[in-house]
Scaffold this motif. Structure first.
Motif, short mmCIF file in Angstrom:
data_model
loop_
_atom_site.label_atom_id
_atom_site.label_comp_id
_atom_site.label_asym_id
_atom_site.label_seq_id
_atom_site.Cartn_x
_atom_site.Cartn_y
_atom_site.Cartn_z
N ALA A 156 30.01 -46.91 72.45
CA ALA A 156 28.57 -46.70 72.37
C ALA A 156 27.89 -47.96 72.88
CB ALA A 156 28.12 -46.40 70.94
N SER A 157 26.92 -47.78 73.76
CA SER A 157 26.28 -48.94 74.38
C SER A 157 25.30 -49.65 73.45
CB SER A 157 25.54 -48.53 75.67
OG SER A 157 24.54 -47.57 75.38
N LYS A 158 24.98 -49.03 72.30
CA LYS A 158 24.17 -49.67 71.28
C LYS A 158 24.92 -49.67 69.96
CE LYS A 158 19.74 -49.27 70.98
NZ LYS A 158 18.38 -48.73 70.79
N ASP A 159 24.50 -50.53 69.06
CA ASP A 159 25.11 -50.58 67.74
C ASP A 159 24.03 -50.30 66.70
OD1 ASP A 159 26.65 -51.00 65.53
OD2 ASP A 159 26.71 -53.19 65.71
N ASP A 160 23.68 -49.01 66.58
CA ASP A 160 22.70 -48.61 65.57
C ASP A 160 23.23 -47.38 64.85
OD1 ASP A 160 22.31 -46.49 67.33
OD2 ASP A 160 20.39 -47.23 68.08
N ASN A 161 22.45 -46.83 63.94
CA ASN A 161 22.91 -45.74 63.10
C ASN A 161 23.23 -44.48 63.90
OD1 ASN A 161 23.51 -44.77 60.41
ND2 ASN A 161 21.69 -43.49 60.57
N LYS A 162 22.39 -44.17 64.90
CA LYS A 162 22.65 -42.99 65.74
C LYS A 162 23.92 -43.15 66.56
CE LYS A 162 17.89 -41.32 66.13
NZ LYS A 162 16.79 -40.94 67.05
N GLY B 30 30.96 -55.36 72.07
CA GLY B 30 30.70 -55.93 73.38
C GLY B 30 29.21 -56.14 73.58
N ASN B 31 28.84 -56.40 74.83
CA ASN B 31 27.42 -56.55 75.17
C ASN B 31 26.73 -57.53 74.22
OD1 ASN B 31 24.99 -56.12 76.52
ND2 ASN B 31 24.48 -54.30 75.30
N ASN B 32 27.33 -58.72 74.07
CA ASN B 32 26.79 -59.75 73.18
C ASN B 32 26.66 -59.27 71.74
OD1 ASN B 32 26.48 -61.79 75.17
ND2 ASN B 32 24.62 -60.78 75.91
N GLY B 33 27.59 -58.42 71.33
CA GLY B 33 27.60 -57.94 69.95
C GLY B 33 26.75 -56.73 69.70
N ASN B 34 26.23 -56.10 70.76
CA ASN B 34 25.30 -54.99 70.59
C ASN B 34 25.87 -53.62 70.91
OD1 ASN B 34 23.09 -56.69 69.87
ND2 ASN B 34 22.89 -57.28 72.01
N ASN C 158 16.81 -42.90 76.90
CA ASN C 158 16.60 -44.31 77.26
C ASN C 158 17.71 -44.87 78.13
OD1 ASN C 158 14.19 -44.52 75.66
ND2 ASN C 158 15.49 -44.67 73.83
N GLY C 159 18.69 -44.04 78.44
CA GLY C 159 19.81 -44.50 79.27
C GLY C 159 20.98 -45.07 78.50
N ASP C 160 20.87 -45.13 77.17
CA ASP C 160 22.01 -45.56 76.37
C ASP C 160 23.05 -44.44 76.33
OD1 ASP C 160 21.31 -48.24 75.47
OD2 ASP C 160 19.65 -47.24 74.43
N GLN C 161 24.29 -44.78 76.10
CA GLN C 161 25.36 -43.79 76.19
C GLN C 161 26.38 -43.93 75.08
OE1 GLN C 161 28.87 -44.50 78.63
NE2 GLN C 161 27.71 -46.03 79.80
N VAL C 162 27.09 -42.84 74.85
CA VAL C 162 28.34 -42.84 74.10
C VAL C 162 29.37 -42.22 75.02
CG1 VAL C 162 27.32 -42.76 71.80
CG2 VAL C 162 27.78 -40.63 73.01
N SER C 163 30.63 -42.62 74.87
CA SER C 163 31.64 -42.09 75.80
C SER C 163 33.00 -41.97 75.14
CB SER C 163 31.75 -43.00 77.03
OG SER C 163 32.24 -44.27 76.68
N PHE C 164 33.83 -41.14 75.75
CA PHE C 164 35.22 -40.96 75.32
C PHE C 164 36.07 -41.00 76.58
CE2 PHE C 164 39.10 -38.78 74.22
CZ PHE C 164 39.32 -39.12 72.90
N GLU C 165 37.07 -41.90 76.60
CA GLU C 165 37.94 -42.06 77.77
C GLU C 165 39.40 -41.95 77.37
OE1 GLU C 165 35.60 -44.86 80.93
OE2 GLU C 165 36.82 -45.89 79.43
N ASN C 166 40.18 -41.35 78.25
CA ASN C 166 41.63 -41.29 78.10
C ASN C 166 42.25 -41.84 79.38
OD1 ASN C 166 44.35 -40.64 77.99
ND2 ASN C 166 44.02 -38.62 77.09
N VAL D 93 29.70 -42.00 67.51
CA VAL D 93 31.07 -42.48 67.66
C VAL D 93 31.99 -41.80 66.64
CG1 VAL D 93 32.55 -44.49 67.29
CG2 VAL D 93 30.52 -44.68 68.74
N ILE D 94 31.50 -41.68 65.41
CA ILE D 94 32.28 -40.99 64.37
C ILE D 94 32.51 -39.53 64.77
CG2 ILE D 94 32.17 -40.12 62.00
CD1 ILE D 94 30.78 -42.77 61.26
N GLY D 95 31.46 -38.89 65.33
CA GLY D 95 31.60 -37.52 65.78
C GLY D 95 32.66 -37.36 66.86
N LEU D 96 32.70 -38.28 67.81
CA LEU D 96 33.71 -38.23 68.86
C LEU D 96 35.11 -38.43 68.29
CD1 LEU D 96 31.86 -40.28 71.63
CD2 LEU D 96 32.48 -37.86 71.78
#
Length: 349
Positions: free
Chosen positions: A279-285, A332-336, A263-271, A290-293
């Protein structure tokens, strides 16, 4: 909403150096939720400020309050330098706009320097030169009714939570000699607001007592052992967990890796001298990813860590410690979205 609409709604002008500084309309208080905020409800951001940018929420807040504007080409230029005159205007117009008077024929910055002189603030008077972060610390601390200079002004800022430093919460990590950027400037203003500041005080004529300063270390401790902070290595290690949660499309660079779902949503890790897990969404997946990263990087993920994610708010976020480092959990993203920033002293990549 396009940029033109924002500029019509938030009165503003572009000063000589190119900093787009908003001027709050007379019927809008600096932190109201009326006309300006309503005008930016559908505003999606700037093309040069990704949702993973450390100051993403801060910048959108500043635009919604009319403190700063973007540019006609759809950019914000978060890393552009800010002059002393520009920062003085941002600070004073936000917290003391009712005390500012203007006169025809005067330079736009004159009223703000007049106010600063009345309050005994330690400005240099060099208006069109980029301001250093140390000078910002001296001016901001002075506006809180104390008289500190140099490293002591920095200690005040860090100890009072008005700054978290540039690379760490230390005098060295504050990087006082660095020039102030647009993203940093709006963050200083937001930090003051979040600390409940509603007006500006006069700086005492006598130096303040250094013994009353919070205990702030001069230098950061050495990075924790056992951490893996190379984005590619972290994502490779976490990929089985990410795939289980639908994130399969890997993209990125040496400093930043993103993994997208269908769906185009993402998770990311930056240094980037600090660590960002996003994570661009705030759901269980997204939470599991995020925990995995975080685990793949070697960070301690316990009940407190997970609770901080769930209880985080918008803005600068919930302050905590992760492996001994200062971290901020925010939405972010209005709390999402989920955004974890861990401040380290340029960790090894």
């Amino acid at each position: 909403m396009n940029k033109k609409t924002i500029k019509l709604t938030v009165a503003g002008f572009v000063v000589a150096t190119g900093l787009s500084v908003g001027v709050l309309a007379n019927d809008i208080s600096p932190f109201s939720t009326t006309k300006v905020e309503a005008a930016t409800n559908n505003f999606k951001g700037f093309k040069d400020v990704k949702s993973t940018h450390w100051a993403y929420s801060n910048i959108l807040w500043g635009v919604s309050k009319g403190i700063l504007n973007g540019y006609p080409d759809g950019t914000f230029k978060p890393n552009s330098e800010v002059t002393e005159a520009e920062f003085m205007k941002m600070l004073i117009a936000t917290f003391a706009k009712d005390e500012i008077t203007t006169s025809k024929g005067k330079n736009w910055a004159d009223p703000f320097y007049d106010y600063a002189k009345k309050k005994n603030y330690p400005y240099t008077g060099v208006r069109n030169k980029a301001i250093t972060r140390t000078k910002v610390a001296e001016i901001v601390s002075a506006s809180q009714g104390v008289n500190y200079v140099g490293d002591n002004a920095i200690r005040y800022m860090l100890g009072k939570g008005l700054s978290n430093g540039k690379t760490s919460q230390t005098v060295q990590g504050y990087e006082g000699s660095a020039k102030l950027t647009r993203a940093e400037a709006i963050t200083f203003i937001l930090n003051l607001k979040n600390k409940g500041v509603s007006d500006l005080k006069e700086k005492p004529t006598q130096p303040s007592d250094p013994s009353k300063l919070p205990n702030v270390p001069d230098k950061p401790e050495k990075p924790s052992q056992g951490l893996v902070l190379t984005p590619q290595k972290v994502v490779d290690s976490a990929l089985p967990t990410l795939k289980e949660n639908g994130f399969t499309n890997v993209r990125g660079t040496k400093d930043s890796m993103q993994v997208y779902d269908k769906n185009g949503d993402q998770v990311s890790f930056e240094n980037l001298g600090y660590i960002t897990i996003f994570a661009s969404k705030d759901d269980n997946k997204a939470l599991k990813s995020v925990i995995g990263l975080a685990k793949a990087a070697g960070f301690t993920v316990n009940d407190e860590f997970i609770s901080n994610i769930k209880n985080a708010k918008m803005g600068f976020g919930l302050k905590a410690k992760v492996n001994g480092y200062t971290a901020y959990f925010s939405k972010g993203n209005n709390g999402n979205s989920i955004d974890i920033t861990i401040f380290m002293d340029y960790p090894e990549k």
